[in-house]
Design an enzyme around this catalytic site. Sequence first.
Site, PDB file in Angstrom:
ATOM      1  N   ILE A 110       0.863  -1.177   0.000  1.00 42.46           N
ATOM      2  CA  ILE A 110       0.000   0.000   0.000  1.00 42.46           C
ATOM      3  C   ILE A 110       0.903   1.231   0.000  1.00 42.46           C
ATOM      4  CG2 ILE A 110      -1.864   1.225   1.178  1.00 42.46           C
ATOM      5  CD1 ILE A 110      -2.456  -1.455   2.666  1.00 42.46           C
ATOM      6  N   GLU A 111       1.042   1.842  -1.167  1.00 45.26           N
ATOM      7  CA  GLU A 111       1.936   2.999  -1.268  1.00 45.26           C
ATOM      8  C   GLU A 111       1.205   4.292  -0.905  1.00 45.26           C
ATOM      9  OE1 GLU A 111       4.961   1.066  -4.553  1.00 45.26           O
ATOM     10  OE2 GLU A 111       3.595   2.650  -5.217  1.00 45.26           O
ATOM     11  N   ASN A 112       1.993   5.360  -0.824  1.00 51.44           N
ATOM     12  CA  ASN A 112       1.429   6.655  -0.444  1.00 51.44           C
ATOM     13  C   ASN A 112       2.183   7.742  -1.179  1.00 51.44           C
ATOM     14  OD1 ASN A 112       1.081   9.158   1.430  1.00 51.44           O
ATOM     15  ND2 ASN A 112      -0.399   7.665   2.179  1.00 51.44           N
ATOM     16  N   ALA A 113       1.488   8.837  -1.503  1.00 51.00           N
ATOM     17  CA  ALA A 113       2.148   9.971  -2.152  1.00 51.00           C
ATOM     18  C   ALA A 113       3.294  10.503  -1.294  1.00 51.00           C
ATOM     19  CB  ALA A 113       1.134  11.073  -2.429  1.00 51.00           C
ATOM     20  N   SER A 114       3.184  10.352   0.006  1.00 51.16           N
ATOM     21  CA  SER A 114       4.309  10.598   0.909  1.00 51.16           C
ATOM     22  C   SER A 114       5.060   9.271   1.019  1.00 51.16           C
ATOM     23  CB  SER A 114       3.783  11.052   2.275  1.00 51.16           C
ATOM     24  OG  SER A 114       4.869  11.207   3.160  1.00 51.16           O
ATOM     25  N   TYR A 115       6.028   9.078   0.140  1.00 48.50           N
ATOM     26  CA  TYR A 115       6.604   7.751  -0.114  1.00 48.50           C
ATOM     27  C   TYR A 115       6.957   6.928   1.120  1.00 48.50           C
ATOM     28  CZ  TYR A 115       7.164   8.808  -5.140  1.00 48.50           C
ATOM     29  OH  TYR A 115       6.957   9.100  -6.459  1.00 48.50           O
ATOM     30  N   GLU A 172       3.890  -7.934   3.171  1.00 48.46           N
ATOM     31  CA  GLU A 172       4.137  -8.809   4.309  1.00 48.46           C
ATOM     32  C   GLU A 172       3.692  -8.151   5.607  1.00 48.46           C
ATOM     33  OE1 GLU A 172       6.116  -7.763   1.850  1.00 48.46           O
ATOM     34  OE2 GLU A 172       8.018  -8.849   1.915  1.00 48.46           O
ATOM     35  N   CYS A 201      11.936  -7.241   2.260  1.00 50.57           N
ATOM     36  CA  CYS A 201      12.907  -6.190   2.546  1.00 50.57           C
ATOM     37  C   CYS A 201      13.394  -6.319   3.985  1.00 50.57           C
ATOM     38  CB  CYS A 201      12.294  -4.815   2.289  1.00 50.57           C
ATOM     39  SG  CYS A 201      11.161  -4.250   3.585  1.00 50.57           S
ATOM     40  N   CYS A 217      10.747  -5.667   6.744  1.00 48.11           N
ATOM     41  CA  CYS A 217       9.807  -6.774   6.925  1.00 48.11           C
ATOM     42  C   CYS A 217      10.470  -7.942   7.652  1.00 48.11           C
ATOM     43  CB  CYS A 217       9.244  -7.224   5.591  1.00 48.11           C
ATOM     44  SG  CYS A 217       8.036  -6.072   4.908  1.00 48.11           S
TER      45      CYS A 217
HETATM   46 ZN   LIG Z   1       9.076  -5.039   3.206  1.00 47.66          ZN
END
Ligand SMILES: [Zn+2]
Length: 154
Positions: free
Chosen positions: A63-68, A75, A107, A110
Amino acid sequence: MAQMPINLAPRPSTGEPLEPAQIEKLILLGQEAKKFAYCPYSNFPVGAALLTLDGKIFSGCNIENASYPLGTCAERTAIQKAISEGYKEFRAIAITSNMKNDFIAPCGACRQVMREFGKHWYVYMTKEDGTYDVRTVHELLPASFGPDDLHKTK
Ligand SMILES: [Zn+2]
């Protein structure tokens, strides 16, 4: 709904923790979860399916966000869903992506979140076709820092 073909690779490095049918189901549910990925910035959808010790499965997507920096991995989405519903003992997680030639690996962040809930459960890292490589959390994050370490100062 059409199901993707699943080809189970022959080999885990650490012994087989799950039955083949359980592995296939976990990977399929991870692939289903990937369809819900919200990743307009990376265009890199990832899905995960987490099997608890008592047999319940929680899925998640990235779930990405414009605020990276606020983006969350698949996970961790799955783990947070499980924790928030009272489950904190896990047997395995399957991670899926659209990578054809490489296994999707978790990553570092995670890996640390997984390790919070034990070292000896299994991470199935898959290719798009459902073949997988598997490692324990400990193998992915050796010499780790965990909850027990907070009590070692006395
Ligand atoms: Zn991760």
